[in-house]
Design a protein around this motif. Structure first.
Motif, PDB file in Angstrom:
ATOM      1  N   MET A   1       2.002  -9.093  -2.615  1.00 37.30           N
ATOM      2  CA  MET A   1       0.690  -8.979  -1.879  1.00 37.30           C
ATOM      3  C   MET A   1       0.804  -8.266  -0.624  1.00 37.30           C
ATOM      4  O   MET A   1       1.589  -8.975   0.296  1.00 37.30           O
ATOM      5  N   GLY A  21      -7.910  -3.394  -3.074  1.00 32.69           N
ATOM      6  CA  GLY A  21      -8.243  -4.764  -3.555  1.00 32.69           C
ATOM      7  C   GLY A  21      -8.053  -4.912  -4.873  1.00 32.69           C
ATOM      8  O   GLY A  21      -7.649  -6.125  -5.291  1.00 32.69           O
ATOM      9  N   ALA A  22      -8.335  -4.019  -5.739  1.00 34.92           N
ATOM     10  CA  ALA A  22      -8.170  -4.097  -7.081  1.00 34.92           C
ATOM     11  C   ALA A  22      -6.571  -4.255  -7.543  1.00 34.92           C
ATOM     12  O   ALA A  22      -6.327  -4.599  -8.603  1.00 34.92           O
ATOM     13  N   ALA A  23      -5.859  -3.546  -6.883  1.00 35.63           N
ATOM     14  CA  ALA A  23      -4.341  -3.718  -6.926  1.00 35.63           C
ATOM     15  C   ALA A  23      -3.906  -4.969  -6.552  1.00 35.63           C
ATOM     16  O   ALA A  23      -2.531  -5.185  -6.785  1.00 35.63           O
ATOM     17  N   GLY A  24      -4.655  -5.828  -6.161  1.00 36.88           N
ATOM     18  CA  GLY A  24      -4.116  -7.265  -5.446  1.00 36.88           C
ATOM     19  C   GLY A  24      -3.790  -7.456  -4.170  1.00 36.88           C
ATOM     20  O   GLY A  24      -3.376  -8.729  -3.998  1.00 36.88           O
ATOM     21  N   HIS A  25      -4.324  -6.498  -3.372  1.00 36.49           N
ATOM     22  CA  HIS A  25      -3.914  -6.474  -1.773  1.00 36.49           C
ATOM     23  C   HIS A  25      -4.938  -7.452  -1.166  1.00 36.49           C
ATOM     24  O   HIS A  25      -6.212  -7.352  -1.733  1.00 36.49           O
ATOM     25  N   GLN A  26      -4.598  -8.187  -0.162  1.00 40.51           N
ATOM     26  CA  GLN A  26      -5.705  -8.482   0.775  1.00 40.51           C
ATOM     27  C   GLN A  26      -6.134  -7.371   1.762  1.00 40.51           C
ATOM     28  O   GLN A  26      -5.634  -7.177   2.497  1.00 40.51           O
ATOM     29  N   VAL A 122     -13.588  -7.405  -5.623  1.00 40.32           N
ATOM     30  CA  VAL A 122     -12.212  -7.594  -5.301  1.00 40.32           C
ATOM     31  C   VAL A 122     -11.986  -8.200  -3.905  1.00 40.32           C
ATOM     32  O   VAL A 122     -10.968  -8.057  -3.580  1.00 40.32           O
ATOM     33  N   ASN A 123     -12.914  -8.901  -3.476  1.00 36.28           N
ATOM     34  CA  ASN A 123     -12.665  -9.574  -2.099  1.00 36.28           C
ATOM     35  C   ASN A 123     -12.413  -9.111  -0.803  1.00 36.28           C
ATOM     36  O   ASN A 123     -11.414  -9.451  -0.098  1.00 36.28           O
ATOM     37  N   SER A 412      -4.736   2.741  -4.083  1.00 28.99           N
ATOM     38  CA  SER A 412      -3.760   2.158  -5.022  1.00 28.99           C
ATOM     39  C   SER A 412      -2.485   2.621  -4.910  1.00 28.99           C
ATOM     40  O   SER A 412      -1.338   2.039  -5.495  1.00 28.99           O
TER      41      SER A 412
END
Length: 415
Positions: A1, A21-26, A122-123, A412
């Motif tokens: 991440m 965010g959808a790819a899991g990053h902060q 996605v925060n 992405s």
């Protein structure tokens, strides 16, 4: 991440933040204004023409230049993907004339709210009223972005991150905060810029009789623009006379397609008010009106042929007296009247300003951006999208499609 900073809360910035965010990053989204999506609120006259429903391959026909650069971005996240995205966020849409896609409610605010919901899902952390002033680099690689509260540059600090996505837009609609300041940061670190000018914008004219007809809209007329060498633009559509010159869909299209070099000297233009009629057909139509109004003055006999505001101008250009009785008009005078209708003349002295432009033409050259990822070829970990790059399109939802596609690809692509 990875930790990702997105600079700019417009269309491409919000989409980039969502995709990252959808790819899991902060992800933290920095916006110097007091709310997200300011420009979206005024697009499509407040309705937001968010894309076009044409076939994917047809999109490229509506990109003004550098369309090949957009191939990966479009095919990774095309117009159908855009509509699916908004539908997933609870936004109902409708398709209107020319494939233009609008929210069902006709409210651009609903598009912004859908994007906000996507960011929350996605925060993505949003920081409003925050100005980015510089990049923090080490060995030509991003290690952070320098930010401060708007109006308090002395309180700047470095936000450490692994990647930065620049989506600060161009210079169009400056009232929404688009001022080109993002380019200043990029050029300070080695990027260059192509020539920047307004696009999808009206044109200023040199003749007082043009501005005297302000407010008059002509449907299905032909516009031809020429420089000293050749015809630079010719098409049929809707044209509007304004207090500055000419505008409307036909002129906006011309403003984006005419080469930049043409604006160094005045351009001449002709409007064919009756393009569906050839010279002989128009002459027969004029004769028919004259026969029906044989004893009337010329100025009172053209109401079924021309709009009221245009009648005195056309008569003046033809050199025929407005008070002449129709039954006294000679064949030569009729020919001059016909010429004024088929070849209504004018001169373009320049483009209208940034406050009237829908988009920006120019930006970071596409040669400095990787089209498969939107990553800078000069600075590792720096991604660019939307109007930051030298890409633009015609009206009909195509410019927002560029924003969604390039933003999504940038977000992405972060590793």
């Amino acid at each position: 991440m990875s930790t990702v900073a997105v600079i700019g809360g417009g269309a491409s910035g919000m989409m980039a933040a969502y995709a990252a965010g959808a790819a899991g990053h902060q992800v933290t989204l920095f916006e110097h204004g007091d709310k997200l999506g300011k420009k979206l609120y005024i697009t499509g006259k407040g309705r937001c023409n968010l894309t076009n429903s044409c076939q994917t391959e047809e999109l490229f026909l509506h990109f003004s230049h550098n369309s090949k650069f957009l191939y990966s971005a479009i095919h990774r996240f095309d117009n159908q993907a855009v509509m699916d995205f908004f539908e997933d966020q609870g936004l109902f849409m409708k398709v209107e004339h020319g494939g233009c896609v609008f929210p069902w409610t006709d409210h651009a605010a609903d598009v912004v709210e859908a994007l906000k919901r996507a960011l929350q899902s996605v925060n993505v952390h949003v920081c409003l009223n925050t100005q980015a002033s510089d990049l923090a680099l080490r060995d030509s690689q991003v290690i952070g972005v320098v930010c401060s509260p708007v109006g308090s540059p002395e309180d700047r600090e470095v936000f450490s991150c692994d990647a930065v996505i620049f989506a600060t837009g161009g210079r169009s609609y400056p009232q929404t905060g688009s001022d080109g300041s993002g380019w200043e940061i990029l050029t300070a670190h080695g990027h260059t810029l192509t020539e920047i000018r307004p696009a999808l914008v009206g044109m200023r004219t040199g003749e007082s009789y043009i501005t005297a007809m302000q407010g008059l809209s002509l449907q299905n007329v032909s516009l031809c623009l020429r420089d000293k060498r050749k015809t630079q633009f010719e098409d049929v559509g809707e044209l509007l006379f304004t207090h500055q010159g000419i505008s409307g869909p036909l002129v906006l299209k011309a403003s984006s397609l005419i080469p930049d070099a043409c604006y160094g000297a005045p351009l001449s233009f002709e409007i064919d008010v009756k393009p569906s009629l050839d010279e002989e057909e128009l002459d027969r139509l004029i004769l028919k009106h004259f026969e029906e109004n044989a004893n009337r003055q010329l100025k009172n006999s053209l109401a079924h042929l021309l709009p009221a505001k245009m009648i005195p101008v056309v008569i003046s250009l033809s050199g025929t007296g407005p008070d002449r009785k129709v039954n006294g008009i000679t064949r030569q005078e009729r020919s001059c009247l016909r010429a004024a209708i088929k070849h209504f003349p004018g001169t373009i002295t320049g483009l209208c300003g940034w406050e009237d432009a829908m988009v920006t033409r120019g930006g970071v050259p596409v040669s400095e951006v990787n089209p498969r990822t939107m990553e800078s070829r000069l600075i590792k970990g720096l991604y660019l999208c939307g109007e930051m790059i030298d890409v633009d399109a015609l009206t009909g939802g195509f410019n927002l499609q560029i924003a969604w596609s390039t933003g999504h690809l940038a977000g992405s692509s972060v590793l």
